[in-house]
Structure formats: C-alpha cells, structure tokens
Write an enzyme that holds these catalytic residues in place. Sequence first.
Site, PDB file in Angstrom:
ATOM      1  CE  LYS A  70      -3.776  -2.294   2.127  1.00  0.00           C
ATOM      2  NZ  LYS A  70      -5.170  -1.993   2.937  1.00  0.00           N
ATOM      3  CB  CYS A 104      -6.500   1.698   2.666  1.00  0.00           C
ATOM      4  SG  CYS A 104      -5.961   0.624   4.191  1.00  0.00           S
ATOM      5  CB  SER A 308      -8.365  -7.455   0.847  1.00  0.00           C
ATOM      6  OG  SER A 308      -7.842  -6.486   0.347  1.00  0.00           O
ATOM      7  CG  MET A 317      -9.765  -5.320   3.870  1.00  0.00           C
ATOM      8  SD  MET A 317     -10.529  -6.914   4.002  1.00  0.00           S
ATOM      9  CE  MET A 317     -11.985  -6.681   2.645  1.00  0.00           C
TER      10      MET A 317
END
Length: 392
Positions: A70, A104, A308, A317
């Site tokens: 990420k 996110c 995910s 998440m």
Amino acid sequence: MTPSPQIKIPATYLRGGTSKGVFFRLQDLPEAARQPGPARDSLLMRVIGSPDPYGKQIDGMGGATSSTSKTVILSPSERQGHDIDYLFGQVSIDSAFVDWSGNCGNLSAAVGPFAIMSGIVPKERIPANGTCTLRIWQANIGKTIIAHVPMTNGQVQETGDFELDGVTFPAAEVPLEFLDPADEGEEGGAMFPTGRLIDDLDVPGIGVLKATLINAGIPTIFLNASDIGYTGTELQDDINGDPAALARFETIRAHGALKMSLIQDLSEAAKRQHTPKVAFVAPPADYVASSGKAVTSGDIDLLVRALSMGKLHHAMMGTAAVAIGVAAAVPGTLVNLAAGGGPRQAVRFGHPSGTLRVGAEAVLEDGEWKVTKALMSRSARVLMEGWVRVPG
C-alpha cells in the site's frame, strides 16, 4: 549500459490499523510523479517491489500481502473546510498496476498522525495536549473522514493501551468518523446500486446466490456463508490454501462488480482488484481466532470473513468494516439478518483475528436508506522514517 544512481525520496513507513504502507508528501515526489499517470504508478510499484512474479516483493517495501502492498500520498487540502487531501494506491503484487478505485480504512488512521508530524497541518491547528481533530478529504472516493488524533506535549501520542485484534501490541486509540459513507453519486450509483437490499446474483458455474450489494465505505458484495459451503468461522489457510475456492470467489466478485455497474465488461475486473470486496456472513458461533484467542458466540453479533486482492484477509479491512456497519444498520440486508435483524446502531463482529466493533447511523428518508456516518477506532504508529531509494 551506463549504471544510473538510485534516487532518494523522503518517505515514512507507518502502520495504520491492521495495514502498513509507505507514506509520501506530494511535494516530495519527483516532479513527474506529482500528477496521476504512468510515471507515478511506475514509481510506486518500484518502491513497493512490484510486479513480482515470485509474489514476495523482496526488492521493495511491500510485504507480499494486500495489507502491506500500500501507498499513500498526502498534501494540504485544496478543498474548503478540510485539512488534508488523502490519496491511496493499492499496489498489485504480481501485476503491473496500481488500483486507485477505493480507500484504505485502516491506513486512514495513520493519515492524521503523519500529516501532523510532517508539517502538512499548520502548527496553529495543533493543540499541545488533548485531541487534534482533522477533516480529511479522501480523494479516491470523494468522501470526508474526521480523525481524532491524541496529542501529548505537542507530539502525536502513538503509545497507549488501546488493543486491536490483528495487531500484536497496544497503542493509542484514533477514533474515525466516515461521513456520508454511501457512494451516492459515484460510479456505482446509490448505496444499494440495484435498488434492492438483497439480490439474486447469477454466477455461471456456481448458481444463483443471495447477495447484498452495497456502496458504503467500499463497494462490497455480501453473501451468506452457508450458501457457498462455509460456516463463517474460517481462518486464512482454510480459504487461501484452496485455489479452486479463490477462483470461485473471483468469479463471484467479477459478476457482482458487473451487477453493481462498477465495470461494463467482465474482463475489466482483473484490473480492478481493490474493489469491490467479497465478504460472507453467518450468525454468531464459537471459534478460535488465528492468535489462539477463543471467541464465543456471546462476544459477537455475527461472523464476517472478507477477501482483499484475491485472498482472505487476516482480520478486516477498515473500509469493509464501514460497509458491515452500514449494512447492519439497515434492516433486511444479509448482514443485518445474520446479526439477528431489526434496527441497530452498532455491531461487534467476529473476523479471523478476533472481534471488531463498528457503528453507523442510518435513517429512512422518502423510502430510501441514508447513512450519515460510520464510526470505528483504529491505532497508528510510525515504523520508520527517512528516504526510500529507487533505481533512477
């Protein structure tokens, strides 16, 4: 070929909730990467170590899971009434693309702390002690997040006794408010894009599945665990070690995305891995979490497992937790029914690492459900700061 030196880019590696990511200030990126496009995507992929056909991201900062592949780019907000503009990039592990289609929720907890520490937030906005309340513009989905960041002696307080299942060590609590979390007006349309709380999702080779399709926090496809041969107590290895199961979930995800109008052709799903999510729900039951912690049916309102980036998530998440909270607040959805039905403002659900509580405020207006906000708490901590280096 003349070797070129690596370039250095200021960056910070943070944990937010149950995720980790590399954070950048927009102004610190190379000029070509300050705008959306191939240069930015290429840079972020190289930082993370993608695409990696080995699936390990050894030559980068990624951790070879959806929770650790990420990136975040922050800047002072250009939107009135906001402090921070927050852009999230989910980097594919084995393919050459960055998915910008969603937020996110876990890393949202780290946005405020990083913005304060890095000088994005003006000093006059920051109290020496107490709570620094920041309005964050989530640029991927066009929504506002309010973060309540604890401060002690002029510094972000990172240590504390707040415990979050899926994170080994306690830390300081960062409460988050996701305002108007339903994606009304976005590409997927209304909160329930088909206009129904439960749909019949026809998936070739699998059959017709009952599904709640919702745009809230992140587009999510909710299924009944029992309809797809599960109990809702599964852990990662039960799903991720079964290639046939993962292929079925991806087929379900693609057809759900099409029904939600997130894509126009099934082939587009492969380049949109971050959204929608697929989750399955079940009534409360006893199970043992991945940490060895016993979770009893009396501890929770329902069971939820979510995938995910093609794999079962080790916890939950953050954006999917928002979707769970919103769907639970609307009587008649699969999530609400799994939790026992009826109106509710909060649920505690069981996930592979333990439990999580999330709240949502829902009202029925002119025959349509509206959600004003969803609430949950996370924690965040700086793991490393300095520079990342990438080949020039």
